[in-house]
Design an enzyme around this catalytic site. Structure first.
Site, PDB file in Angstrom:
ATOM      1  N   GLY A 194      -7.256   0.240  -3.244  1.00 35.57           N
ATOM      2  CA  GLY A 194      -7.083  -1.031  -3.746  1.00 35.57           C
ATOM      3  C   GLY A 194      -6.841  -2.309  -2.725  1.00 35.57           C
ATOM      4  O   GLY A 194      -6.592  -3.138  -3.160  1.00 35.57           O
ATOM      5  N   LYS A 239      -2.180   9.234  18.350  1.00 38.19           N
ATOM      6  CA  LYS A 239      -2.477  10.638  19.013  1.00 38.19           C
ATOM      7  C   LYS A 239      -1.782  10.258  20.566  1.00 38.19           C
ATOM      8  O   LYS A 239      -2.426  10.416  21.619  1.00 38.19           O
ATOM      9  CB  LYS A 239      -4.062  10.643  19.257  1.00 38.19           C
ATOM     10  N   ASN A 296      -9.815   8.329   4.009  1.00 39.21           N
ATOM     11  CA  ASN A 296      -9.317   8.580   2.446  1.00 39.21           C
ATOM     12  C   ASN A 296     -10.340   7.710   1.581  1.00 39.21           C
ATOM     13  O   ASN A 296     -10.737   8.384   0.530  1.00 39.21           O
ATOM     14  CB  ASN A 296      -7.940   7.908   2.475  1.00 39.21           C
ATOM     15  N   GLU A 322      -0.045  -1.415  -7.107  1.00 46.58           N
ATOM     16  CA  GLU A 322      -0.712  -0.230  -7.489  1.00 46.58           C
ATOM     17  C   GLU A 322       0.172   1.192  -7.810  1.00 46.58           C
ATOM     18  O   GLU A 322       0.186   2.130  -8.603  1.00 46.58           O
ATOM     19  CB  GLU A 322      -1.891   0.102  -6.875  1.00 46.58           C
ATOM     20  N   GLY A 339       0.847  -1.080  -0.022  1.00 49.91           N
ATOM     21  CA  GLY A 339      -0.048   0.002  -0.035  1.00 49.91           C
ATOM     22  C   GLY A 339       0.792   1.259  -0.095  1.00 49.91           C
ATOM     23  O   GLY A 339       2.040   1.157  -0.182  1.00 49.91           O
ATOM     24  N   VAL A 340       0.157   2.373   0.206  1.00 51.01           N
ATOM     25  CA  VAL A 340       0.714   3.732  -0.062  1.00 51.01           C
ATOM     26  C   VAL A 340       1.063   4.261   1.279  1.00 51.01           C
ATOM     27  O   VAL A 340       0.316   3.998   2.439  1.00 51.01           O
ATOM     28  CB  VAL A 340      -0.085   4.704  -0.731  1.00 51.01           C
ATOM     29  N   GLY A 341       2.336   4.944   1.350  1.00 51.51           N
ATOM     30  CA  GLY A 341       2.334   5.663   2.618  1.00 51.51           C
ATOM     31  C   GLY A 341       3.869   5.441   3.461  1.00 51.51           C
ATOM     32  O   GLY A 341       4.718   4.618   3.058  1.00 51.51           O
ATOM     33  N   ASN A 342       4.057   6.049   4.602  1.00 55.41           N
ATOM     34  CA  ASN A 342       5.288   5.814   5.392  1.00 55.41           C
ATOM     35  C   ASN A 342       5.584   4.409   5.902  1.00 55.41           C
ATOM     36  O   ASN A 342       6.731   3.919   5.891  1.00 55.41           O
ATOM     37  CB  ASN A 342       5.270   6.812   6.477  1.00 55.41           C
ATOM     38  N   ILE A 343       4.474   3.732   6.095  1.00 61.44           N
ATOM     39  CA  ILE A 343       4.576   2.396   6.860  1.00 61.44           C
ATOM     40  C   ILE A 343       4.890   1.381   5.521  1.00 61.44           C
ATOM     41  O   ILE A 343       5.747   0.512   5.710  1.00 61.44           O
ATOM     42  CB  ILE A 343       3.195   1.859   7.759  1.00 61.44           C
TER      43      ILE A 343
END
Length: 493
Positions: free
Chosen positions: A378, A398, A374, A284, A258-262
């Site tokens: 996918g 948080k 968001n 993707e 997937g997308v992102g920092n992780i």
């Protein structure tokens, strides 16, 4: 060139209230920028005169601020699908000031062709090359480009000089037939190509060409912190152990991430782990980490829908296109995210959960079950059809006031039947072959932050004995405590 070249404002003048538009791109990569901003200004001017001006919007996924952000701030969105990540648009959606329907990304193009959704009047697309006979070469993202170009009555092209025409050859544009004539997609390994390197359209449909020179609006990725680094290491160590146990072939399998920092952290950890062989990707989004892994020889090939990389990394790619064109292919999302291809290739899928519950159900989209973050993207396309499906999440958010693992998810996107492995910075919960009560103990013991473990154990003990024990009086107590006090530690469990 035989097309009418005009300004973005002149091209935007074709668009009127109630029109439906399909946009190219996938994430901010490959999205048009100038014309959407001009449409937003047109909407603002109409609103100032007391007139209605809103458009329906189809995109590949999220977009850049010049598209989603500009139109959201102008209150110019009638409806929007299938995925978004812009804060101004998110505010509109959660205030019910624009309609949004969340969709699996692999479904949108075919549902447009099926007639399930209104046909776009315009396709507004970004290209690095446009020929007189109607060959459109995409830039760094594809999305639903071929389908909207075929269905739309009119096409507006942003010819963006920030992307070299030498990108021709990096794309593989293929649209499957619709039922009852659909055949198998002829992709048997990530590097296979089954289409052509451009989108072919009737040149008469192109009513405007707008020359631009605008970089992508992809933000920088945050540096790895201790939590994301540990999550990445846990994923890599789990997969290395699966290879050693013979449950994954020694040659490994293609990765979807997937997308992102992780996701970037996970990919970096795969490259660092000496027990993970060089691998291929069928995914993707191709992110910064993938480019580094390619240069180091850890990633042999990547098939995706977009090059969603920071601008410095994109410049590296464009500076060595001969190298990267042999190792990257960009496809429409209907192919990059296709469940049939994912199942056949045997993908190891790694996606991110917003929250998970103790039985392995995952919420990917809604904060406290109500506010859209968001979208599902996918993740389901891949998860349901994976060789092994993995979900990652930091155990808290948080500053520890939210536990990412709760008694019951407040919104369900991925069910326990699809989620095989859950990983946080604290450890790995392998849920394969476990009953609900076994999954609950496994997740609490291995993935929950230590300060929330006793709370979740007390919840489990309070539930009436059943196949899937649930205390309906308190299953959302942690959510209630956060909503009322700002801290899940105050939950009365």
């Amino acid at each position: 060139m035989n097309y009418k070249v005009m300004t973005a404002e002149e091209a935007a003048s074709f668009v009127n209230n109630g029109d439906i538009i399909g946009f190219s791109g996938f994430t901010p990569a490959g999205c048009p920028k100038e014309v959407p901003t001009a449409i937003a200004k047109r909407a603002e001017a109409a609103h100032a005169e007391g007139k209605e001006f809103k458009i329906g919007m189809y995109t590949g996924a999220s977009t850049g601020d010049s598209l989603d952000g500009a139109l959201a701030r102008a209150n110019a969105i009638m409806f929007r699908t299938p995925y978004q990540s812009n804060k101004d648009l998110r505010s509109r959606l959660n205030a019910q000031e624009a309609h949004y329907f969340d969709m699996h990304l692999s479904h949108l193009a075919q549902e447009l062709r099926y007639g399930f959704l209104p046909k776009p009047k315009f396709a507004i697309v970004e290209a690095c090359e446009l020929t007189d006979d109607g060959e459109i070469v995409p830039t760094s993202g594809v999305g639903i480009l071929p389908t909207i170009c075929r269905l739309a009555d009119h096409i507006i092209v942003e010819l963006n000089a920030a992307h070299p025409a030498a990108l021709r050859g990096m794309h593989d544009i293929y649209e499957p037939q619709d039922p009852p004539c659909r055949e198998a997609i002829p992709v048997y390994k990530p590097s296979d190509r089954c289409g052509q390197p451009f989108v072919k359209v009737d040149p008469r449909k192109i009513i405007a060409v707008v020359n631009t020179n605008r970089p992508n609006e992809v933000g920088k990725f945050s540096p790895l912190d201790a939590v994301t680094h540990q999550i990445g290491a846990n994923v890599a160590n789990f997969l290395a152990a699966e290879i050693k146990a013979g449950r994954i072939p020694a040659s490994f399998l293609p990765i979807q991430s997937g997308v992102g920092n992780i996701a970037n952290a996970v990919l970096s950890s795969l490259g660092e782990n000496p027990d993970i062989p060089p691998f291929e990707m069928y995914t993707e989004v191709i992110q910064d980490a993938v480019i580094g892994l390619m240069k180091e020889g850890h990633c042999k090939f990547a098939s995706g829908c977009s090059l969603t990389v920071s601008q410095p990394v994109l410049e590296q790619v464009y500076g060595d296109l001969d190298f990267f064109k042999e190792r990257i292919v960009l496809r429409p999302q209907e192919i990059s995210n296709n469940p049939e291809v994912a199942r056949r290739l045997g993908l190891i899928t790694i996606n991110t959960a917003l929250e998970a519950d103790i039985f392995g159900n995952v919420n990917s989209t809604h904060v406290l079950g109500t506010k859209m973050m968001n979208g599902i993207g996918g993740s389901c396309d891949f998860t349901r059809n994976a060789y092994i499906s993995i979900f990652t999440t930091p155990s808290t958010a948080k500053d520890g006031k939210i536990s990412s693992i709760v008694p019951m998810v407040s919104h369900l996107d991925q069910s326990e039947h699809s989620v095989k492995v859950l990983i946080t910075e604290h450890g790995v919960a392998d849920l394969r072959g476990k009953s609900p009560i076994q999954r609950a103990h496994c997740i609490i013991d291995n993935c929950v932050a230590p300060e929330y473990r006793d709370m979740l154990r007390r919840y489990l003990e309070s539930a009436p004995k059943a196949h899937t024990p649930a205390n309906l009086n308190t299953c959302f107590e942690m959510h209630r405590a956060f909503a009322e006090t700002g801290d899940m530690h105050n939950a009365k469990l």
